[in-house]
Design a protein around this motif. Sequence first.
Motif, PDB file in Angstrom:
ATOM      1  N   THR A   1       6.297  11.349 -18.703  1.00  0.00           N
ATOM      2  CA  THR A   1       7.102  10.131 -18.726  1.00  0.00           C
ATOM      3  C   THR A   1       8.090  10.104 -17.570  1.00  0.00           C
ATOM      4  N   LYS A   2       8.709  11.235 -17.289  1.00  0.00           N
ATOM      5  CA  LYS A   2       9.672  11.311 -16.181  1.00  0.00           C
ATOM      6  C   LYS A   2       8.969  11.086 -14.839  1.00  0.00           C
ATOM      7  N   VAL A   3       7.794  11.651 -14.651  1.00  0.00           N
ATOM      8  CA  VAL A   3       7.040  11.454 -13.416  1.00  0.00           C
ATOM      9  C   VAL A   3       6.687   9.975 -13.245  1.00  0.00           C
ATOM     10  N   VAL A   4       6.210   9.345 -14.298  1.00  0.00           N
ATOM     11  CA  VAL A   4       5.854   7.921 -14.236  1.00  0.00           C
ATOM     12  C   VAL A   4       7.090   7.078 -13.918  1.00  0.00           C
ATOM     13  N   LYS A   5       8.221   7.427 -14.526  1.00  0.00           N
ATOM     14  CA  LYS A   5       9.458   6.690 -14.277  1.00  0.00           C
ATOM     15  C   LYS A   5       9.897   6.829 -12.815  1.00  0.00           C
ATOM     16  N   VAL A   6       9.842   8.046 -12.279  1.00  0.00           N
ATOM     17  CA  VAL A   6      10.208   8.275 -10.874  1.00  0.00           C
ATOM     18  C   VAL A   6       9.306   7.453  -9.962  1.00  0.00           C
ATOM     19  N   HIS A   7       8.001   7.501 -10.201  1.00  0.00           N
ATOM     20  CA  HIS A   7       7.068   6.758  -9.362  1.00  0.00           C
ATOM     21  C   HIS A   7       7.338   5.263  -9.443  1.00  0.00           C
TER      22      HIS A   7
ATOM     23  N   LYS B   1       6.648  22.103 -15.510  1.00  0.00           N
ATOM     24  CA  LYS B   1       7.686  21.900 -14.499  1.00  0.00           C
ATOM     25  C   LYS B   1       7.441  20.550 -13.826  1.00  0.00           C
ATOM     26  N   VAL B   2       8.516  19.842 -13.568  1.00  0.00           N
ATOM     27  CA  VAL B   2       8.425  18.618 -12.772  1.00  0.00           C
ATOM     28  C   VAL B   2       8.943  18.956 -11.377  1.00  0.00           C
ATOM     29  N   LEU B   3       8.120  18.692 -10.384  1.00  0.00           N
ATOM     30  CA  LEU B   3       8.450  18.994  -8.991  1.00  0.00           C
ATOM     31  C   LEU B   3       8.482  17.698  -8.181  1.00  0.00           C
ATOM     32  N   MET B   4       9.446  17.581  -7.293  1.00  0.00           N
ATOM     33  CA  MET B   4       9.555  16.422  -6.414  1.00  0.00           C
ATOM     34  C   MET B   4       9.240  16.875  -4.992  1.00  0.00           C
ATOM     35  N   HIS B   5       8.481  16.051  -4.268  1.00  0.00           N
ATOM     36  CA  HIS B   5       7.990  16.421  -2.945  1.00  0.00           C
ATOM     37  C   HIS B   5       8.686  15.614  -1.850  1.00  0.00           C
ATOM     38  N   ASN B   6       8.853  16.248  -0.717  1.00  0.00           N
ATOM     39  CA  ASN B   6       9.475  15.604   0.436  1.00  0.00           C
ATOM     40  C   ASN B   6       8.497  14.626   1.087  1.00  0.00           C
TER      41      ASN B   6
ATOM     42  N   GLU C   1      19.848  12.077 -10.717  1.00  0.00           N
ATOM     43  CA  GLU C   1      20.957  11.844 -11.649  1.00  0.00           C
ATOM     44  C   GLU C   1      20.529  10.962 -12.818  1.00  0.00           C
ATOM     45  N   SER C   2      19.766   9.913 -12.554  1.00  0.00           N
ATOM     46  CA  SER C   2      19.431   8.956 -13.618  1.00  0.00           C
ATOM     47  C   SER C   2      18.248   9.388 -14.488  1.00  0.00           C
ATOM     48  N   VAL C   3      17.213   9.925 -13.883  1.00  0.00           N
ATOM     49  CA  VAL C   3      16.004  10.293 -14.648  1.00  0.00           C
ATOM     50  C   VAL C   3      16.113  11.694 -15.234  1.00  0.00           C
ATOM     51  N   PHE C   4      16.671  12.622 -14.448  1.00  0.00           N
ATOM     52  CA  PHE C   4      16.715  14.019 -14.877  1.00  0.00           C
ATOM     53  C   PHE C   4      18.097  14.444 -15.370  1.00  0.00           C
TER      54      PHE C   4
END
Length: 104
Positions: free
Chosen positions: A81-87, A27-32, A46-49
């Motif tokens: 890859t998605k986590v690295v892209k978000v960061h 699971k990929v989780l995003m934190h506040n 929208e763009s990454v996920f």
Amino acid sequence: MSRIAPAGAPKVSEKTGIQRESPPLFKVLMHNDDYTTMEFVVEVLESVFHKSSPEANRIMINIHVRGIGYCGTYPFEIAETKVVKVHGLARAEGFPLKCTLEEA
């Protein structure tokens, strides 16, 4: 035109008995945080996920209210890859947005 196999040749449709396991999912989780804008979080979702605008907004609200939001479940390499892209996107904009992986 059909081909006739020589006598004694194995049939192509025979099973080999090899079963492939599905790769483990994460699971990929995003934190506040107190700095990343809600608009940026929606853009990233929208763009990454590849989330629709309504779904991205719903996830963003979960992140804002609950402190964490579920972005999707993927095989490890894709999730990483998605986590690295978000960061990378967040750091380029000066935001401390954080994503993590959790085994599904």
